[in-house]
Design a protein around this motif. Structure first.
Motif, PDB file in Angstrom:
ATOM      1  N   THR A  70      -2.338   9.146   4.213  1.00 22.10           N
ATOM      2  CA  THR A  70      -3.532   8.568   3.624  1.00 22.10           C
ATOM      3  C   THR A  70      -3.143   7.632   2.480  1.00 22.10           C
ATOM      4  OG1 THR A  70      -3.784  10.460   2.132  1.00 22.10           O
ATOM      5  CG2 THR A  70      -5.024  10.531   4.200  1.00 22.10           C
ATOM      6  N   PRO A  71      -3.854   6.509   2.353  1.00 20.19           N
ATOM      7  CA  PRO A  71      -3.546   5.568   1.271  1.00 20.19           C
ATOM      8  C   PRO A  71      -3.779   6.206  -0.090  1.00 20.19           C
ATOM      9  CG  PRO A  71      -5.041   4.588   2.877  1.00 20.19           C
ATOM     10  CD  PRO A  71      -4.931   6.037   3.219  1.00 20.19           C
ATOM     11  N   THR A  72      -2.848   5.958  -1.017  1.00 19.09           N
ATOM     12  CA  THR A  72      -2.970   6.518  -2.371  1.00 19.09           C
ATOM     13  C   THR A  72      -3.105   5.436  -3.423  1.00 19.09           C
ATOM     14  OG1 THR A  72      -0.578   6.585  -2.621  1.00 19.09           O
ATOM     15  CG2 THR A  72      -1.644   8.591  -1.809  1.00 19.09           C
ATOM     16  N   GLY A  73      -2.887   4.203  -3.074  1.00 18.07           N
ATOM     17  CA  GLY A  73      -2.983   3.116  -4.026  1.00 18.07           C
ATOM     18  C   GLY A  73      -2.103   1.952  -3.625  1.00 18.07           C
ATOM     19  N   ILE A 117       0.857  -1.181   0.000  1.00 16.38           N
ATOM     20  CA  ILE A 117       0.000   0.000   0.000  1.00 16.38           C
ATOM     21  C   ILE A 117       0.895   1.232   0.000  1.00 16.38           C
ATOM     22  CG2 ILE A 117      -1.698   1.318   1.330  1.00 16.38           C
ATOM     23  CD1 ILE A 117      -2.680  -1.383   2.453  1.00 16.38           C
ATOM     24  N   THR A 118       0.620   2.155  -0.917  1.00 11.21           N
ATOM     25  CA  THR A 118       1.387   3.403  -0.967  1.00 11.21           C
ATOM     26  C   THR A 118       0.629   4.474  -0.207  1.00 11.21           C
ATOM     27  OG1 THR A 118       0.386   3.986  -3.091  1.00 11.21           O
ATOM     28  CG2 THR A 118       2.505   2.836  -3.150  1.00 11.21           C
ATOM     29  N   LEU A 119       1.371   5.341   0.461  1.00 14.21           N
ATOM     30  CA  LEU A 119       0.777   6.388   1.278  1.00 14.21           C
ATOM     31  C   LEU A 119       1.240   7.763   0.816  1.00 14.21           C
ATOM     32  CD1 LEU A 119       1.398   4.795   4.808  1.00 14.21           C
ATOM     33  CD2 LEU A 119      -0.679   4.659   3.435  1.00 14.21           C
ATOM     34  N   ALA A 120       0.348   8.740   0.976  1.00 12.83           N
ATOM     35  CA  ALA A 120       0.705  10.132   0.723  1.00 12.83           C
ATOM     36  C   ALA A 120       1.506  10.643   1.918  1.00 12.83           C
ATOM     37  CB  ALA A 120      -0.561  10.966   0.532  1.00 12.83           C
ATOM     38  N   LYS A 121       2.062  11.846   1.814  1.00 16.53           N
ATOM     39  CA  LYS A 121       2.850  12.419   2.910  1.00 16.53           C
ATOM     40  C   LYS A 121       2.048  12.551   4.195  1.00 16.53           C
ATOM     41  CE  LYS A 121       6.184  14.821   0.080  1.00 16.53           C
ATOM     42  NZ  LYS A 121       6.862  16.046  -0.266  1.00 16.53           N
ATOM     43  N   ASP A 122       0.733  12.736   4.063  1.00 12.68           N
ATOM     44  CA  ASP A 122      -0.093  12.867   5.268  1.00 12.68           C
ATOM     45  C   ASP A 122      -0.537  11.517   5.824  1.00 12.68           C
ATOM     46  OD1 ASP A 122      -2.002  12.059   3.466  1.00 12.68           O
ATOM     47  OD2 ASP A 122      -3.323  13.783   3.746  1.00 12.68           O
ATOM     48  N   GLU A 164       1.129  -0.892  -5.135  1.00 15.20           N
ATOM     49  CA  GLU A 164       2.147  -1.203  -6.129  1.00 15.20           C
ATOM     50  C   GLU A 164       2.730  -2.557  -5.782  1.00 15.20           C
ATOM     51  OE1 GLU A 164       6.119   0.910  -4.342  1.00 15.20           O
ATOM     52  OE2 GLU A 164       4.803   2.150  -5.534  1.00 15.20           O
TER      53      GLU A 164
END
Length: 77
Positions: free
Chosen positions: A68-71, A61-66, A73
């Protein structure tokens, strides 16, 4: 005898461990040892294939800087 292709990973691994113990015991006749060794090799290949399939399905699971999940890979990236 169960068809190896139909076995779960856990069942194949359990049978493989029993075969290793039996071969290490050294009490089986030569012909039987050869036959169970060959089944053990087939079980090993089956377990490796199942693990490879499982690894291909695992995603990260990829996360944004804050946070939150972004997708997702592939895990290897």
């Amino acid at each position: 005898m169960t068809d190896i292709a139909e076995m779960s990973f856990e069942a194949a691994l359990d049978e493989l461990e029993k075969i290793v113990a039996q071969l290490e015991g050294g009490k089986a006749p030569l012909q039987e040892s050869i036959a169970i060794y060959e089944r053990g090799e087939a079980l090993k290949r089956h377990c490796e294939a199942l693990l490879k399939q499982a690894e291909a399905r695992i995603e990260k699971i990829t996360l944004a800087k804050d946070g939150t999940p972004t997708g997702v890979e592939p895990l290897d990236q």
